[in-house]
Design a protein around this motif. Structure first.
Motif, PDB file in Angstrom:
ATOM      1  N   SER A 142     -28.015  38.885 -64.577  1.00 36.84           N
ATOM      2  CA  SER A 142     -28.977  37.849 -64.563  1.00 36.84           C
ATOM      3  C   SER A 142     -28.874  37.645 -63.018  1.00 36.84           C
ATOM      4  O   SER A 142     -29.893  37.129 -62.209  1.00 36.84           O
ATOM      5  CB  SER A 142     -28.515  36.829 -65.119  1.00 36.84           C
ATOM      6  OG  SER A 142     -27.416  36.255 -64.873  1.00 36.84           O
ATOM      7  N   ALA A 143     -27.966  37.469 -62.381  1.00 36.39           N
ATOM      8  CA  ALA A 143     -27.792  37.096 -60.813  1.00 36.39           C
ATOM      9  C   ALA A 143     -28.443  38.234 -59.872  1.00 36.39           C
ATOM     10  O   ALA A 143     -29.332  37.921 -58.998  1.00 36.39           O
ATOM     11  CB  ALA A 143     -26.306  36.787 -60.282  1.00 36.39           C
ATOM     12  N   VAL A 144     -28.432  39.456 -60.030  1.00 39.85           N
ATOM     13  CA  VAL A 144     -29.156  40.507 -59.694  1.00 39.85           C
ATOM     14  C   VAL A 144     -30.343  40.513 -59.713  1.00 39.85           C
ATOM     15  O   VAL A 144     -31.244  40.702 -58.809  1.00 39.85           O
ATOM     16  CB  VAL A 144     -28.369  41.783 -59.760  1.00 39.85           C
ATOM     17  CG1 VAL A 144     -29.180  42.957 -59.263  1.00 39.85           C
ATOM     18  CG2 VAL A 144     -26.821  41.752 -59.528  1.00 39.85           C
ATOM     19  N   LYS A 145     -30.756  40.097 -61.039  1.00 33.80           N
ATOM     20  CA  LYS A 145     -32.415  40.151 -61.245  1.00 33.80           C
ATOM     21  C   LYS A 145     -33.004  38.937 -60.384  1.00 33.80           C
ATOM     22  O   LYS A 145     -34.131  39.149 -59.720  1.00 33.80           O
ATOM     23  CB  LYS A 145     -32.647  39.779 -62.650  1.00 33.80           C
ATOM     24  CG  LYS A 145     -32.045  41.177 -63.548  1.00 33.80           C
ATOM     25  CD  LYS A 145     -32.236  40.784 -65.073  1.00 33.80           C
ATOM     26  CE  LYS A 145     -33.894  40.421 -65.425  1.00 33.80           C
ATOM     27  NZ  LYS A 145     -34.035  40.399 -66.750  1.00 33.80           N
ATOM     28  N   GLU A 146     -32.398  37.850 -60.320  1.00 35.60           N
ATOM     29  CA  GLU A 146     -32.816  36.683 -59.710  1.00 35.60           C
ATOM     30  C   GLU A 146     -32.879  36.901 -58.345  1.00 35.60           C
ATOM     31  O   GLU A 146     -33.903  36.806 -57.475  1.00 35.60           O
ATOM     32  CB  GLU A 146     -32.043  35.510 -59.763  1.00 35.60           C
ATOM     33  CG  GLU A 146     -31.963  35.057 -61.235  1.00 35.60           C
ATOM     34  CD  GLU A 146     -30.929  33.843 -61.557  1.00 35.60           C
ATOM     35  OE1 GLU A 146     -29.994  33.521 -60.876  1.00 35.60           O
ATOM     36  OE2 GLU A 146     -30.930  33.594 -62.678  1.00 35.60           O
ATOM     37  N   ILE A 147     -31.749  37.541 -57.591  1.00 35.91           N
ATOM     38  CA  ILE A 147     -32.007  37.867 -56.040  1.00 35.91           C
ATOM     39  C   ILE A 147     -32.822  39.082 -55.680  1.00 35.91           C
ATOM     40  O   ILE A 147     -33.565  38.832 -54.662  1.00 35.91           O
ATOM     41  CB  ILE A 147     -30.683  38.359 -55.677  1.00 35.91           C
ATOM     42  CG1 ILE A 147     -29.682  36.985 -55.566  1.00 35.91           C
ATOM     43  CG2 ILE A 147     -30.923  38.907 -54.233  1.00 35.91           C
ATOM     44  CD1 ILE A 147     -28.446  37.593 -55.402  1.00 35.91           C
TER      45      ILE A 147
END
Length: 234
Positions: A142-147
């Motif tokens: 999720s963190a990678v997707k948001e960035i």
């Protein structure tokens, strides 16, 4: 509330908030100094940084308007990554503008600058946007997707501001840029006035040529009249 996820999250939030301010200021000062040394101008670093920082603010404000949540580190990453990755668009367009401005007025110079560097800016932004969106759409973290989505949005927004807003800003602040740039050598006399002067000169030359051509004809006519008078008198 004394230990566990809540405590660690609160500490990370406080640390990231402080780091974001420091990192943003350091990156802005560093990039500004580089632009200052490249263009030897005091106004261009401010102008270019305002354009790119505006794209960063728009990018992060979209999250607030859309009510999207992003990890704290996402703001820290996007502040520096978008600034470093997209400032090249503004630098490229501005360098071409300065080059063409020495031989053209501001409007003609920005037209030629867009024609020569606009495609390069769009291609570079498209590559970065595709990479960011691919990371945001296909990553399982999720963190990678948001960035990734932030990077893609940032590339698109920066490209739009550089293509549509920066040219108007360069024209509007052309005089200030000329005065605050070392050896700017901007064209000061409008081209239209020079063309009008040359047209007037050419027109005067044509008139003079016609007058010169008419004078021999007048002399011939006078001679012929005098000869006719002499013949009649005889």
């Amino acid at each position: 509330y004394l230990a566990g996820v809540a405590t660690s999250t609160s500490e990370i939030k406080n640390v990231v908030t402080k780091d974001a301010i420091i990192v943003t200021l350091v990156s802005i000062i560093g990039v500004g100094l580089v632009i200052l040394l490249i263009f030897k101008s005091f106004s261009l670093p401010v102008l270019l940084l305002i354009i790119i920082q505006a794209s960063i603010w728009i990018n992060t404000s979209i999250l607030f308007v859309a009510d999207m949540r992003v990890v704290y580190i996402g703001y820290l990453v996007i502040q520096t990554l978008q600034l470093g990755a997209t400032i090249d668009y503004a630098v490229l367009l501005t360098s071409r503008y300065k080059e063409f401005r020495t031989e053209n007025n501001s409007k003609e110079a920005i037209k030629k600058a867009l024609n020569s560097s606009g495609i390069s800016v769009i291609i570079s932004a498209a590559v970065l946007a595709i990479a960011g969106y691919a990371e945001g759409l296909f990553s399982n973290i999720s963190a990678v997707k948001e960035i990734g989505l932030l990077i893609g949005n940032g590339a698109v927004i920066s490209c739009l501001l550089v293509i549509f807003v920066l040219p108007s800003a360069l024209i509007a602040f052309d005089k200030i840029i000329s005065k605050t740039t070392l050896k700017a050598n901007f064209l000061t006399k409008p081209i239209k006035e020079n063309n009008e002067i040359t047209e007037v000169i050419e027109a005067n030359e044509v008139i003079e040529v016609k007058e010169v051509k008419e004078e021999p004809n007048k002399n011939k006519k006078e001679k012929s009249r005098n000869e006719i008078k002499k013949s009649k008198s005889i």
